[in-house]
Motif scaffolding. Structure first.
Motif, short mmCIF file in Angstrom:
data_model
loop_
_atom_site.label_atom_id
_atom_site.label_comp_id
_atom_site.label_asym_id
_atom_site.label_seq_id
_atom_site.Cartn_x
_atom_site.Cartn_y
_atom_site.Cartn_z
N ARG A 138 0.83 -1.20 0.00
CA ARG A 138 0.00 0.00 0.00
C ARG A 138 0.87 1.26 0.00
O ARG A 138 0.54 2.25 -0.67
CB ARG A 138 -0.92 0.00 1.22
N ARG A 139 1.94 1.20 0.77
CA ARG A 139 2.83 2.36 0.86
C ARG A 139 3.46 2.67 -0.50
O ARG A 139 3.73 3.84 -0.81
CB ARG A 139 3.91 2.10 1.90
N ARG A 140 3.70 1.63 -1.29
CA ARG A 140 4.26 1.81 -2.63
C ARG A 140 3.19 2.23 -3.64
O ARG A 140 3.50 2.48 -4.81
CB ARG A 140 4.93 0.53 -3.12
N GLY A 141 1.96 2.27 -3.21
CA GLY A 141 0.87 2.65 -4.11
C GLY A 141 0.19 1.49 -4.78
O GLY A 141 -0.69 1.68 -5.61
N ALA A 142 0.59 0.27 -4.44
CA ALA A 142 -0.01 -0.92 -5.04
C ALA A 142 -1.23 -1.33 -4.22
O ALA A 142 -1.21 -2.33 -3.48
CB ALA A 142 1.01 -2.05 -5.13
N ARG A 143 -2.29 -0.55 -4.36
CA ARG A 143 -3.49 -0.80 -3.54
C ARG A 143 -4.11 -2.16 -3.82
O ARG A 143 -4.57 -2.84 -2.91
CB ARG A 143 -4.51 0.31 -3.79
N GLY A 144 -4.13 -2.57 -5.07
CA GLY A 144 -4.73 -3.85 -5.41
C GLY A 144 -4.02 -5.01 -4.75
O GLY A 144 -4.65 -5.90 -4.17
N ALA A 145 -2.69 -5.00 -4.82
CA ALA A 145 -1.91 -6.06 -4.17
C ALA A 145 -2.10 -6.01 -2.66
O ALA A 145 -2.21 -7.06 -2.00
CB ALA A 145 -0.43 -5.91 -4.53
N GLY A 146 -2.14 -4.79 -2.12
CA GLY A 146 -2.35 -4.65 -0.67
C GLY A 146 -3.69 -5.22 -0.24
O GLY A 146 -3.80 -5.87 0.81
N THR A 147 -4.71 -5.01 -1.07
CA THR A 147 -6.04 -5.52 -0.75
C THR A 147 -6.04 -7.05 -0.73
O THR A 147 -6.57 -7.67 0.20
CB THR A 147 -7.06 -5.03 -1.79
N VAL A 148 -5.42 -7.65 -1.73
CA VAL A 148 -5.38 -9.11 -1.82
C VAL A 148 -4.60 -9.70 -0.65
O VAL A 148 -5.03 -10.68 -0.01
CB VAL A 148 -4.76 -9.55 -3.15
N LEU A 149 -3.47 -9.09 -0.32
CA LEU A 149 -2.65 -9.58 0.79
C LEU A 149 -3.40 -9.45 2.12
O LEU A 149 -3.34 -10.35 2.97
CB LEU A 149 -1.33 -8.80 0.86
N SER A 150 -4.11 -8.34 2.31
CA SER A 150 -4.88 -8.17 3.55
C SER A 150 -5.99 -9.20 3.67
O SER A 150 -6.23 -9.76 4.75
CB SER A 150 -5.48 -6.76 3.60
N LEU A 151 -6.70 -9.45 2.56
CA LEU A 151 -7.77 -10.44 2.60
C LEU A 151 -7.23 -11.83 2.91
O LEU A 151 -7.84 -12.59 3.68
CB LEU A 151 -8.52 -10.44 1.28
N ALA A 152 -6.08 -12.15 2.31
CA ALA A 152 -5.48 -13.46 2.58
C ALA A 152 -5.05 -13.55 4.04
O ALA A 152 -5.29 -14.57 4.72
CB ALA A 152 -4.28 -13.68 1.67
N GLY A 153 -4.42 -12.49 4.54
CA GLY A 153 -3.99 -12.47 5.93
C GLY A 153 -5.15 -12.55 6.89
O GLY A 153 -5.11 -13.27 7.90
N LEU A 154 -6.24 -11.84 6.57
CA LEU A 154 -7.42 -11.86 7.43
C LEU A 154 -8.03 -13.26 7.46
O LEU A 154 -8.45 -13.74 8.53
CB LEU A 154 -8.44 -10.85 6.92
N GLY A 155 -8.07 -13.93 6.32
CA GLY A 155 -8.62 -15.28 6.29
C GLY A 155 -7.84 -16.24 7.17
O GLY A 155 -8.44 -17.03 7.92
N ILE A 156 -6.52 -16.15 7.10
CA ILE A 156 -5.69 -17.03 7.93
C ILE A 156 -5.85 -16.68 9.40
O ILE A 156 -5.92 -17.56 10.27
CB ILE A 156 -4.22 -16.92 7.49
N THR A 157 -5.93 -15.38 9.70
CA THR A 157 -6.11 -14.96 11.09
C THR A 157 -7.44 -15.44 11.66
O THR A 157 -7.52 -15.86 12.82
CB THR A 157 -6.02 -13.42 11.19
N LEU A 158 -8.48 -15.40 10.87
CA LEU A 158 -9.78 -15.87 11.33
C LEU A 158 -9.77 -17.39 11.56
O LEU A 158 -10.41 -17.89 12.49
CB LEU A 158 -10.87 -15.49 10.34
N ALA A 159 -9.03 -18.11 10.72
CA ALA A 159 -8.89 -19.55 10.93
C ALA A 159 -8.15 -19.82 12.24
O ALA A 159 -8.51 -20.73 13.01
CB ALA A 159 -8.15 -20.19 9.76
N ALA A 160 -7.11 -19.01 12.49
CA ALA A 160 -6.37 -19.14 13.75
C ALA A 160 -7.27 -18.80 14.93
O ALA A 160 -7.18 -19.42 16.00
CB ALA A 160 -5.15 -18.22 13.73
#
Length: 288
Positions: A138-160
């Motif tokens: 996100r800091r580099r301006g790659a909002r799309g990649a940041g969104t995908v990474l956050s969703l993936a991270g959130l999914g794993i965190t919810l499983a945990a």
């Protein structure tokens, strides 16, 4: 839905039975226990000062931050980009104390609980790492990649988090082990006064509830004998110089005069009992 539940239960059972995980969990738990062994550190991370476990309180902050960031990503578009980035970063920072308190609690577990806790911690670490990667993207301006990474991270965190819920509500990790006792509210004769010697814990039964009697400084004190932290037998512990009984399992300390938890991992005070001595007999009843 039932198939999903069955699959989750099977996966958790497999983790709990996988003894090869002990090769990792046992030395790591020993290292964590050593690092958090000082009284002040243990009390802080266990929530002894709070009155209940600290870890569940702290976990809400990163999960809530990451969930809010993903909601902004999916609904606010570019207008919410800055806020989503800040929430992602704040969640990463908030995950640090949550992980520290969780690791401290986990280090005092054993067997199946420790194996499941190891996977819980590793999954949370992966989820947090993905959120960190999202923040940099996100800091580099790659909002799309940041969104995908956050969703993936959130999914794993919810499983945990699901696994963490299993540990708390199925395994009972961190639950007050005296919560469902029904202490007698009338006097119960439990022992002869001659059975007690200075600073020697004695286990007695008070209408089905285990109680530990201790004659300390010529005064007989009584607490419930089941450690609130993990159910350890306080009557097998010892009395320290500060007038506390020390649990033989994990070293929790409870002040004899009022049952106050003075050292973690226990975060809940030990139930106190009133004591009466008459005609050489000791009677107890639940304290108000």
């Amino acid at each position: 839905m039932s198939k999903l539940k069955s699959a989750a239960e099977c996966a958790i059972t497999a983790v709990e039975k996988e003894e090869r995980l002990d090769e990792i969990s046992e030395p790591v738990a020993a290292a964590v226990k050593k690092a958090t062994g000082r009284r002040g550190v243990k009390n802080l991370l266990s929530g002894t000062w709070l009155g209940h476990a600290l870890h569940p309180v702290l976990t809400d902050v990163p999960i809530g931050s990451w969930l809010a960031a993903s909601v902004l990503d999916l609904t606010a578009g570019d207008a919410g980009a800055d806020a989503a980035r800040r929430l992602t970063g704040f969640g990463v920072l908030a995950a640090v104390p949550a992980a520290a308190s969780g690791a401290s609690d986990w280090s005092d577990s054993y067997g199946a609980e420790q194996r499941a806790g190891l996977v819980h911690g590793l999954a949370n670490s992966v989820g947090t790492t993905l959120q960190m990667a999202s923040w940099f993207a996100r800091r580099r301006g790659a909002r799309g990649a940041g969104t995908v990474l956050s969703l993936a991270g959130l999914g794993i965190t919810l499983a945990a988090a699901y696994l963490g819920g299993h540990l708390s509500f199925v395994r009972g990790t961190g639950v007050n082990r005296t919560a469902f006792d029904e202490p007698a509210d009338s006097w119960v004769d439990v022992a002869a006064e001659t059975e007690l010697s200075s600073d020697k814990p004695v286990r007695v039964d008070a209408d089905g509830v285990a109680v530990v009697l201790v004659k300390h400084e010529d005064t007989i004190r009584a607490l419930s004998a089941t450690c609130t932290h993990a159910g350890g037998p306080l009557d097998e512990g010892h009395i320290d110089d500060a007038g506390c009984i020390v649990c033989p399992w994990h070293g929790s300390r409870f002040r004899l005069r009022d049952g106050a938890a003075m050292r973690g991992p226990a975060s809940v005070d030990e139930p106190r009992w009133d004591v009466r001595v008459a005609d050489g007999r000791v009677s107890v009843r639940a304290a108000d």
